[in-house]
Design a protein around this motif. Structure first.
Motif, PDB file in Angstrom:
ATOM      1  N   GLU A 351       0.832  -1.199   0.000  1.00 54.80           N
ATOM      2  CA  GLU A 351       0.000   0.000   0.000  1.00 54.80           C
ATOM      3  C   GLU A 351       0.871   1.255   0.000  1.00 54.80           C
ATOM      4  OE1 GLU A 351      -2.649  -0.060   3.279  1.00 54.80           O
ATOM      5  OE2 GLU A 351      -3.502  -2.016   2.784  1.00 54.80           O
ATOM      6  N   GLN A 352       0.497   2.228  -0.829  1.00 50.85           N
ATOM      7  CA  GLN A 352       1.205   3.500  -0.860  1.00 50.85           C
ATOM      8  C   GLN A 352       0.560   4.459   0.135  1.00 50.85           C
ATOM      9  OE1 GLN A 352       3.970   3.995  -2.559  1.00 50.85           O
ATOM     10  NE2 GLN A 352       3.878   1.954  -3.434  1.00 50.85           N
ATOM     11  N   GLY A 353       1.369   4.974   1.041  1.00 49.83           N
ATOM     12  CA  GLY A 353       0.830   5.853   2.060  1.00 49.83           C
ATOM     13  C   GLY A 353       0.479   7.236   1.536  1.00 49.83           C
ATOM     14  N   GLU A 354       1.198   7.710   0.510  1.00 48.06           N
ATOM     15  CA  GLU A 354       0.948   9.039  -0.019  1.00 48.06           C
ATOM     16  C   GLU A 354       1.020   9.011  -1.538  1.00 48.06           C
ATOM     17  OE1 GLU A 354       5.608  10.399   0.725  1.00 48.06           O
ATOM     18  OE2 GLU A 354       3.984  11.401   1.779  1.00 48.06           O
ATOM     19  N   GLN A 355       0.374   9.996  -2.160  1.00 46.55           N
ATOM     20  CA  GLN A 355       0.396  10.094  -3.615  1.00 46.55           C
ATOM     21  C   GLN A 355       1.805  10.442  -4.089  1.00 46.55           C
ATOM     22  OE1 GLN A 355      -2.208  13.126  -5.053  1.00 46.55           O
ATOM     23  NE2 GLN A 355      -1.717  12.799  -7.222  1.00 46.55           N
ATOM     24  N   LYS A 356       2.244   9.782  -5.158  1.00 49.13           N
ATOM     25  CA  LYS A 356       3.579  10.028  -5.713  1.00 49.13           C
ATOM     26  C   LYS A 356       3.422  10.513  -7.153  1.00 49.13           C
ATOM     27  CE  LYS A 356       6.937   7.235  -4.463  1.00 49.13           C
ATOM     28  NZ  LYS A 356       7.774   6.033  -4.206  1.00 49.13           N
ATOM     29  N   LYS A 357       3.951  11.715  -7.410  1.00 48.87           N
ATOM     30  CA  LYS A 357       3.798  12.344  -8.714  1.00 48.87           C
ATOM     31  C   LYS A 357       5.174  12.726  -9.252  1.00 48.87           C
ATOM     32  CE  LYS A 357       0.451  15.329  -9.124  1.00 48.87           C
ATOM     33  NZ  LYS A 357      -0.371  16.571  -9.066  1.00 48.87           N
ATOM     34  N   ALA A 358       5.365  12.572 -10.548  1.00 47.97           N
ATOM     35  CA  ALA A 358       6.638  12.917 -11.181  1.00 47.97           C
ATOM     36  C   ALA A 358       6.450  14.068 -12.168  1.00 47.97           C
ATOM     37  CB  ALA A 358       7.216  11.699 -11.893  1.00 47.97           C
ATOM     38  N   TYR A 359       7.269  15.112 -12.018  1.00 45.99           N
ATOM     39  CA  TYR A 359       7.330  16.201 -12.988  1.00 45.99           C
ATOM     40  C   TYR A 359       8.474  15.886 -13.943  1.00 45.99           C
ATOM     41  CZ  TYR A 359       4.361  19.433 -10.243  1.00 45.99           C
ATOM     42  OH  TYR A 359       3.319  20.052  -9.591  1.00 45.99           O
ATOM     43  N   LEU A 360       8.187  15.718 -15.215  1.00 38.60           N
ATOM     44  CA  LEU A 360       9.213  15.447 -16.217  1.00 38.60           C
ATOM     45  C   LEU A 360       9.395  16.707 -17.063  1.00 38.60           C
ATOM     46  CD1 LEU A 360       8.145  11.836 -17.318  1.00 38.60           C
ATOM     47  CD2 LEU A 360       9.703  12.542 -15.479  1.00 38.60           C
ATOM     48  N   LEU A 403       9.856   4.631 -13.200  1.00 35.02           N
ATOM     49  CA  LEU A 403       9.273   5.396 -12.104  1.00 35.02           C
ATOM     50  C   LEU A 403       8.004   4.738 -11.574  1.00 35.02           C
ATOM     51  CD1 LEU A 403       9.791   9.008 -13.487  1.00 35.02           C
ATOM     52  CD2 LEU A 403      10.950   7.975 -11.528  1.00 35.02           C
ATOM     53  N   ASN A 404       7.258   4.115 -12.461  1.00 35.33           N
ATOM     54  CA  ASN A 404       6.045   3.419 -12.045  1.00 35.33           C
ATOM     55  C   ASN A 404       6.365   2.285 -11.088  1.00 35.33           C
ATOM     56  OD1 ASN A 404       3.514   1.374 -12.903  1.00 35.33           O
ATOM     57  ND2 ASN A 404       3.025   3.546 -12.738  1.00 35.33           N
ATOM     58  N   ARG A 405       7.479   1.598 -11.338  1.00 29.55           N
ATOM     59  CA  ARG A 405       7.893   0.504 -10.442  1.00 29.55           C
ATOM     60  C   ARG A 405       8.271   1.043  -9.060  1.00 29.55           C
ATOM     61  NH1 ARG A 405      10.134  -1.838 -15.243  1.00 29.55           N
ATOM     62  NH2 ARG A 405      12.163  -0.871 -14.876  1.00 29.55           N
ATOM     63  N   GLU A 406       8.630   2.316  -9.005  1.00 32.11           N
ATOM     64  CA  GLU A 406       8.969   2.930  -7.721  1.00 32.11           C
ATOM     65  C   GLU A 406       7.752   3.575  -7.060  1.00 32.11           C
ATOM     66  OE1 GLU A 406      12.408   5.458  -7.771  1.00 32.11           O
ATOM     67  OE2 GLU A 406      13.424   4.209  -9.254  1.00 32.11           O
ATOM     68  N   GLY A 407       6.557   3.400  -7.668  1.00 31.89           N
ATOM     69  CA  GLY A 407       5.337   3.872  -7.038  1.00 31.89           C
ATOM     70  C   GLY A 407       4.779   5.179  -7.560  1.00 31.89           C
ATOM     71  N   TYR A 408       5.416   5.736  -8.595  1.00 31.36           N
ATOM     72  CA  TYR A 408       4.897   6.981  -9.170  1.00 31.36           C
ATOM     73  C   TYR A 408       3.750   6.653 -10.118  1.00 31.36           C
ATOM     74  CZ  TYR A 408       8.830   9.367  -7.091  1.00 31.36           C
ATOM     75  OH  TYR A 408       9.714   9.889  -6.170  1.00 31.36           O
ATOM     76  N   THR A 409       2.587   7.197  -9.813  1.00 36.13           N
ATOM     77  CA  THR A 409       1.382   6.844 -10.575  1.00 36.13           C
ATOM     78  C   THR A 409       0.870   7.986 -11.437  1.00 36.13           C
ATOM     79  OG1 THR A 409       0.031   7.484  -8.671  1.00 36.13           O
ATOM     80  CG2 THR A 409       0.661   5.158  -8.842  1.00 36.13           C
ATOM     81  N   GLU A 410       1.383   9.198 -11.227  1.00 39.67           N
ATOM     82  CA  GLU A 410       0.919  10.353 -12.004  1.00 39.67           C
ATOM     83  C   GLU A 410       2.124  11.102 -12.561  1.00 39.67           C
ATOM     84  OE1 GLU A 410      -1.828  14.382 -11.439  1.00 39.67           O
ATOM     85  OE2 GLU A 410      -1.834  12.800  -9.903  1.00 39.67           O
ATOM     86  N   PHE A 411       2.053  11.492 -13.817  1.00 43.58           N
ATOM     87  CA  PHE A 411       3.160  12.172 -14.482  1.00 43.58           C
ATOM     88  C   PHE A 411       2.663  13.486 -15.084  1.00 43.58           C
ATOM     89  CE2 PHE A 411       3.912   7.628 -14.590  1.00 43.58           C
ATOM     90  CZ  PHE A 411       5.211   7.527 -14.104  1.00 43.58           C
TER      91      PHE A 411
END
Length: 420
Positions: A351-360, A403-411
């Motif tokens: 389970e991911q405790g917080e939202q993870k977002k990546a700025y590319l 990045l998705n494998r590291e839990g980043y779900t939004e780009f």
């Protein structure tokens, strides 16, 4: 000559995907134990060599990473034995350091004291699945409580944590008492001075079976009547609290009734209170190798792993080795690396405790625009979003997969020029 890029044998580099699982498990354990009133403490990873070799740790004392004396204290010319060269070593578990900690700081701590300790330990062991030379232990201990409430709380806390971390894996808590081990052996006719060897053989039960235990006892020179009576008794016993009470009646001539009554009460209370789904079973073959155990002992086996994933027991004599006065103590340790191994083999999804977002961000972005993007990222971080800011790679698809494998779900993608 090029430097070695692989870690030392038995040590590991941990990649981000596993690190995420490790942090999840650690947080679940910490929060669960704190909800039971345990207070986190920390002890040094280096201990006095006299403490580590005090015959408290069983076979682990053969696996100590010893540390050479330093400076003028290290004299190779006059050294006659290994002990002349070392004065400390890396801790092989967390129980001995906690006992030293309590003996040194007990006057400043509440009684009883419920301790939570997490940290690395080191053993020069043969590496294998779920076993490394450097590994993490997660211990809870209750110091200063001679009653069975300590065992009950430890079992409830540990099983609650395991149920939260591995909800899909069935597990069993096996429980016994060192007094029962001794009483059974004496009842069957083994001599007092031979009990340690009997228990060493019994501890091999999972590898050699009941017939193997009997055969080895005979090879060691014990009488056939004793070996036969012992294996027959082991085979006939049930695994519930009623079986423990019945055994107490059978061993009345060699074992105080309070020992079996105490263990049966622990089992009954845990069974009636626990909210996690697991099996609690009396196991008369459970020994646990650490020589410091004095009473109740327990071990957890879990679906998906061949060996135990947690274990512990009562060690009422260890603190007295430091202070001269015995102090009741009982602890339970989760095999952190083994739990992580199970989760990784199940896909490593937690389970991911917080939202993870990546700025590319496209390369060559002007400084004014970059400042605006960075300010936007800071605002999101204030709102509790984990934001990674990174340059955009040519192979954007592969970058996103990593990045998705590291839990980043939004780009969010930023370009030098607006897309048409």
């Amino acid at each position: 000559m090029a430097l070695k890029k692989k870690p030392v044998t038995g040590m590991r580099d941990i990649l981000p995907a596993e690190m995420q699982v490790r942090e999840y498990v650690m947080n679940q354990i910490r929060e669960t134990y704190k909800s039971f009133g345990f207070t986190q403490v920390e002890t040094p990873c280096v201990e006095h060599i006299e403490n580590l070799t005090s015959k408290q740790g069983g076979d682990n004392e053969k696996l100590i990473f010893k540390i050479l004396k330093r400076g003028e204290k290290l004299n190779l010319e006059t050294a006659e034995t290994e002990n002349d060269l070392t004065d400390s070593g890396l801790r092989y578990d967390l129980t001995l350091p906690l006992s030293r900690y309590y003996s040194n700081n007990g006057s400043q701590l509440p009684s009883p004291f419920k301790a939570l300790q997490m940290g690395s330990v080191w053993r020069a062991d043969r590496p294998q699945r779920g076993r490394f030379r450097q590994f993490t232990q997660c211990d809870i201990d209750i110091l200063g409580d001679a009653g069975n409430m300590a065992e009950i709380e430890l079992i409830l806390a540990t099983t609650t944590a395991l149920g939260r971390i591995c909800p899909k894996n069935a597990f069993t808590v096996r429980i016994n008492d060192r007094g029962i081990l001794r009483g059974m052996a004496l009842h069957c006719g083994f001599p007092e001075d031979g009990l340690d060897q009997v228990f060493i053989t019994l501890d091999k039960m999972d590898k050699i079976g009941l017939d193997g235990v009997r055969a080895e006892l005979l090879e060691l020179g014990y009488e056939e009547a004793a070996a036969g009576a012992y294996t027959q008794l082991l085979e006939s016993l049930g695994d519930d609290a009623a079986a423990v009470r019945g055994l107490g009646e059978m061993l009345a001539e060699v074992l105080p009734a309070s020992v079996t009554a105490n263990l049966a009460d622990i089992m009954d209370t845990v069974a009636s209170v626990a909210e996690t789904d697991f099996k609690l079973a009396f196991d008369p073959t459970l020994v646990r190798g650490m020589s410091y155990y004095t009473g109740t002992i327990f071990e957890v086996s879990m679906e998906g792993f061949g060996g135990s994933v947690a274990g512990g027991g009562r060690y009422d004599k260890m603190i007295g080795k430091f202070t001269g006065q015995d102090t009741p103590a009982c602890g339970f340790s989760i095999g952190f690396e083994r739990i992580v191994t199970i989760l990784m083999e199940q896909g490593g999804q937690v389970e991911q405790g917080e939202q993870k977002k990546a700025y590319l961000i496209e390369k060559g972005m002007d400084s004014a625009r970059m400042s605006g993007i960075m300010k936007q990222a800071m605002q999101e971080r204030k709102a509790g979003v984990q934001v990674l800011v990174s340059q955009m790679n040519k192979n954007k698809k592969f970058q996103k997969e990593q990045l998705n494998r590291e839990g980043y779900t939004e780009f969010v993608e930023f370009y030098k020029e607006a897309l048409k």
